[in-house]
Design a protein around this motif. Structure first.
Motif, short mmCIF file in Angstrom:
data_model
loop_
_atom_site.label_atom_id
_atom_site.label_comp_id
_atom_site.label_asym_id
_atom_site.label_seq_id
_atom_site.Cartn_x
_atom_site.Cartn_y
_atom_site.Cartn_z
N HIS A 48 -22.42 11.45 -10.19
CA HIS A 48 -22.40 12.21 -9.10
C HIS A 48 -21.06 11.87 -8.42
CE1 HIS A 48 -23.25 8.57 -6.54
NE2 HIS A 48 -24.36 8.30 -7.59
N ALA A 103 -22.05 2.76 -12.86
CA ALA A 103 -21.40 2.24 -14.02
C ALA A 103 -21.91 0.68 -13.97
CB ALA A 103 -19.90 2.29 -13.95
N ALA A 104 -21.89 -0.04 -13.11
CA ALA A 104 -22.19 -1.41 -13.15
C ALA A 104 -23.63 -1.68 -13.32
CB ALA A 104 -21.74 -2.08 -11.86
N GLY A 152 -12.73 -0.71 -12.46
CA GLY A 152 -13.90 -1.50 -13.21
C GLY A 152 -14.76 -0.65 -14.24
N PHE A 153 -14.44 0.65 -14.42
CA PHE A 153 -15.31 1.32 -15.11
C PHE A 153 -15.19 1.03 -16.55
CE2 PHE A 153 -17.15 4.88 -17.47
CZ PHE A 153 -18.14 5.37 -16.96
N LYS A 154 -14.07 0.87 -17.05
CA LYS A 154 -13.81 0.44 -18.55
C LYS A 154 -14.48 -0.66 -18.92
CE LYS A 154 -9.26 0.15 -17.63
NZ LYS A 154 -9.54 0.05 -16.00
N TYR A 161 -12.85 3.47 -3.87
CA TYR A 161 -12.89 2.12 -4.47
C TYR A 161 -13.49 1.29 -3.47
CZ TYR A 161 -8.57 3.36 -6.88
OH TYR A 161 -7.40 4.04 -7.72
N ARG A 216 -12.29 8.21 -17.15
CA ARG A 216 -11.47 7.14 -16.78
C ARG A 216 -10.58 6.34 -17.80
NH1 ARG A 216 -12.75 8.82 -12.50
NH2 ARG A 216 -14.10 7.83 -10.66
N VAL A 217 -9.70 5.86 -17.30
CA VAL A 217 -8.71 5.08 -18.21
C VAL A 217 -9.34 4.13 -18.80
CG1 VAL A 217 -6.32 4.20 -18.43
CG2 VAL A 217 -6.69 6.21 -17.03
N TYR A 226 -0.99 7.50 -12.36
CA TYR A 226 -1.40 7.72 -13.77
C TYR A 226 -2.11 9.04 -14.18
CZ TYR A 226 -6.10 7.01 -11.74
OH TYR A 226 -7.15 7.05 -10.90
N ALA A 244 -31.82 1.82 -1.16
CA ALA A 244 -31.93 0.62 -0.56
C ALA A 244 -31.42 0.59 0.65
CB ALA A 244 -31.28 -0.50 -1.54
N SER A 253 -17.94 6.07 -6.68
CA SER A 253 -16.77 5.51 -7.45
C SER A 253 -16.41 5.99 -8.71
CB SER A 253 -16.50 4.13 -7.56
OG SER A 253 -16.62 3.25 -6.19
N HIS A 254 -17.66 6.87 -9.52
CA HIS A 254 -17.32 7.32 -10.79
C HIS A 254 -17.03 8.67 -10.93
CE1 HIS A 254 -21.92 7.39 -10.31
NE2 HIS A 254 -21.43 8.80 -10.73
N ASP A 278 -31.72 3.72 -7.15
CA ASP A 278 -30.53 4.45 -6.70
C ASP A 278 -30.93 5.93 -6.09
OD1 ASP A 278 -27.93 6.27 -6.83
OD2 ASP A 278 -27.24 4.69 -8.08
N PRO A 279 -30.41 6.46 -5.06
CA PRO A 279 -30.96 7.67 -4.46
C PRO A 279 -30.54 8.69 -5.49
CG PRO A 279 -29.21 6.57 -3.19
CD PRO A 279 -29.39 5.62 -4.20
C1 LIG Z 1 -10.19 7.63 -7.98
C2 LIG Z 1 -10.97 6.78 -8.70
C3 LIG Z 1 -10.05 6.42 -10.01
C4 LIG Z 1 -10.57 5.53 -10.86
N1 LIG Z 1 -10.00 5.39 -12.30
C5 LIG Z 1 -10.27 4.61 -12.98
C6 LIG Z 1 -9.84 4.40 -14.26
O1 LIG Z 1 -8.96 5.12 -14.81
N2 LIG Z 1 -10.46 3.28 -15.16
C7 LIG Z 1 -11.47 2.29 -14.75
O2 LIG Z 1 -11.74 1.69 -15.48
N3 LIG Z 1 -11.75 2.31 -13.47
C8 LIG Z 1 -11.49 3.54 -12.65
N4 LIG Z 1 -11.91 3.37 -11.54
C9 LIG Z 1 -13.08 2.76 -10.90
C10 LIG Z 1 -14.30 2.68 -11.44
O3 LIG Z 1 -14.78 4.29 -11.52
C11 LIG Z 1 -15.33 1.78 -10.71
O4 LIG Z 1 -15.00 0.38 -10.59
C12 LIG Z 1 -16.64 1.95 -11.03
O5 LIG Z 1 -17.16 3.32 -11.10
C13 LIG Z 1 -17.48 1.19 -10.03
O6 LIG Z 1 -18.95 1.27 -10.63
P1 LIG Z 1 -19.95 0.83 -9.63
O7 LIG Z 1 -21.19 1.09 -10.28
O8 LIG Z 1 -19.68 -0.35 -8.62
O9 LIG Z 1 -20.10 2.20 -8.62
P2 LIG Z 1 -20.59 3.39 -8.95
O10 LIG Z 1 -20.36 3.78 -10.06
O11 LIG Z 1 -20.13 4.21 -7.60
O12 LIG Z 1 -22.31 3.39 -8.62
C14 LIG Z 1 -22.78 2.81 -7.52
C15 LIG Z 1 -24.20 3.61 -7.50
O13 LIG Z 1 -24.96 2.72 -6.35
C16 LIG Z 1 -25.53 3.84 -5.91
N5 LIG Z 1 -25.93 3.41 -4.37
C17 LIG Z 1 -25.04 3.31 -3.27
N6 LIG Z 1 -25.83 2.97 -2.29
C18 LIG Z 1 -27.12 2.62 -2.74
C19 LIG Z 1 -28.13 2.14 -2.18
N7 LIG Z 1 -27.92 2.11 -0.60
N8 LIG Z 1 -29.19 2.05 -2.74
C20 LIG Z 1 -29.28 2.08 -3.98
N9 LIG Z 1 -28.17 2.51 -4.70
C21 LIG Z 1 -27.27 2.83 -4.03
C22 LIG Z 1 -24.91 4.93 -5.87
O14 LIG Z 1 -25.49 6.22 -5.65
C23 LIG Z 1 -24.08 4.90 -7.12
O15 LIG Z 1 -24.99 5.75 -8.15
C24 LIG Z 1 -11.63 4.59 -10.65
C25 LIG Z 1 -12.21 4.77 -9.31
C26 LIG Z 1 -11.82 5.86 -8.59
C27 LIG Z 1 -12.51 6.07 -7.17
#
Ligand SMILES: Cc1cc2nc3c(=O)[nH]c(=O)nc-3n(C[C@H](O)[C@H](O)[C@H](O)COP(=O)(O)OP(=O)(O)OC[C@H]3O[C@@H](n4cnc5c(N)ncnc54)[C@H](O)[C@@H]3O)c2cc1C
Length: 376
Positions: free
Chosen positions: A45, A19-20, A345-347, A316, A55-56, A247, A176, A49-50, A39-40
């Motif tokens: 997937h 997401a980020a 954080g997703f939203k 998380y 996601r709300v 929720y 990485a 976290s996603h 990204d691997p």
């Molecule tokens: C159960 C649950 C419910 C949630 N509900 C909500 C909600 O309702 N509303 C909302 O806004 N948010 C929600 N969230 C939070 C939201 O999903 C996360 O904040 C968001 O997905 C985080 O984004 P991210 O990019 O940090 O992580 P991710 O989306 O997980 O992406 C991280 C990426 O980094 C990659 N990565 C990891 N290690 C490495 C490496 N060594 N080298 C290269 N790449 C790597 C992974 O493969 C992955 O693709 C929820 C989270 C969870 C777990």
């Protein structure tokens, strides 16, 4: 719409294509930077976290009114990525309910008041009449039509497509193993860049050089139930109960045909926020994962029943305050970190991508609540 990278701007390596990371790639690419995402895996997937399809999104942000402009910005951006309305953001409205003196519920009302968020208050009788909820007489509800949910897969695809249209290279099969000034070490080589954005979700804490800031990973469960009633009249909902913040989503076919629900936070569940090791996360269903959710269903949504049909383990990455970390590394200025999205954080992804691009390309200061210094 599409642009080619400008040679006068830095080549930015984005570690993480979730997401980020995809949001950062899109926003940096849009500004003209050359971007490489590593990204691997190809998101979506279930490894981070996603996972879990939806996601709300909600505007009456009890975590703090400073989030409200960002969620409004992000909502507009999600809608701007849509080819047809509802493709990414499904605006069901959101009902939040709880005891009138609950701190989070009061913060919902404060956000509505302070940020002029359209809402309707319901007393316990009106709540029971309109929704299949069972609540004590002293509880209230707050309905915000701006709430809804995001389709995770479609959101990620749309951000990736926009990033690629701006010339970003999104590499999969690229894990990485270390982040150093000016380069990212992979399992089989390395990639060099002018600036690195570390946005690897649950992979971030172990990749952070010279950490000094507190990030940990905690485990969470998502559940789907088959409701006993045919079409329960529930939009996206949040319940601030003495047993925790639960929720859920309307009945539907977003990945699983059923109703999805989860527990976000609870001081009443021992060990819920215990840090875990990502590599050895327990993906089995433990009795203590389901018990509080089942108890919540029996107490507050009794007509739906408790027939569980599916579950997923997710994680998380959290900061001590559960506010995000979006800032440059204090001792490695050409490293920006977008992490600690703390289960909410997703939203915000499109807005966080814009903030990261401003940190990287304009040298802007971090938004105070997302600053590194808040999380040490
Ligand atoms: C159960 C649950 C419910 C949630 N509900 C909500 C909600 O309702 N509303 C909302 O806004 N948010 C929600 N969230 C939070 C939201 O999903 C996360 O904040 C968001 O997905 C985080 O984004 P991210 O990019 O940090 O992580 P991710 O989306 O997980 O992406 C991280 C990426 O980094 C990659 N990565 C990891 N290690 C490495 C490496 N060594 N080298 C290269 N790449 C790597 C992974 O493969 C992955 O693709 C929820 C989270 C969870 C777990």
């Amino acid at each position: 719409m599409s642009t080619l990278p400008r040679p006068d701007l830095p080549h930015v390596i984005v570690v993480g294509g979730g997401a980020a990371g995809l949001a950062c790639a899109w926003r940096l690419g849009e500004r003209g930077a050359k971007v490489t995402v590593l990204d691997p895996r190809r998101a979506p997937h279930d490894e981070g976290s996603h996972g879990g399809f939806t996601r709300v999104t909600r505007h009456a942000y009890h975590e703090g009114t400073s989030y409200v402009p960002l969620v409004r910005e992000a909502d507009d951006a999600w809608c701007g990525l849509e080819r047809t309305p509802g493709e990414l953001l499904v605006r069901t409205g959101m009902i939040e309910f709880g005891p009138v003196d609950d701190a989070d519920f009061m913060a919902v009302l404060e956000a509505c008041r302070a940020c002029d968020i359209e809402h309707t208050m319901l007393d316990a009788a009106a709540l029971r009449e309109r929704y299949p909820v069972e609540v004590p007489d002293a509880w209230q509800g707050c309905f915000t039509p701006s709430g809804g949910y995001l389709r995770v897969g479609a959101c990620l695809e749309a951000m990736r497509a926009r990033a690629e249209a701006h010339g970003a290279q999104v590499r999969t099969g690229a894990r990485a193993v270390a982040v150093e000034p000016g380069r990212v070490v992979l399992e089989d080589g390395h990639v060099e860049g002018d600036h690195i954005v570390l946005a690897a979700g649950v992979g971030t804490p172990s990749l952070m050089p010279d950490p000094g800031c507190k990030l940990s990973v905690v485990r969470r469960l998502l559940f789907w139930i088959r409701p006993r009633v045919a079409a329960p009249s529930l939009p996206v909902w949040g319940a601030m109960t003495p047993g925790g913040f639960f929720y859920g989503f309307p009945h539907g076919n977003e990945g699983v045909l059923g109703m999805k629900l989860a527990c976000h936070t609870s001081a009443a569940i021992p060990g819920l926020d215990e840090p875990i090791e990502v590599e050895s996360v327990d993906r089995s269903l433990r009795p203590e994962d389901w018990a509080p959710v089942e108890a919540f269903l029996r107490a507050h949504l009794p007509s739906l029943g408790t027939e569980r049909i599916e579950h997923k383990v997710c994680m998380y990455t959290v900061t001590p305050s559960w506010d995000f970390l979006v800032d440059r590394h204090p001792s490695i200025p050409r490293l920006t970190v977008v992490s600690g999205l703390s289960g909410h954080g997703f939203k915000f992804a499109p807005a966080l991508g814009r903030l990261a691009a401003a940190l990287v390309l304009d040298g802007e200061a971090a938004q105070p609540e997302f600053a590194w210094s808040r999380h040490v």
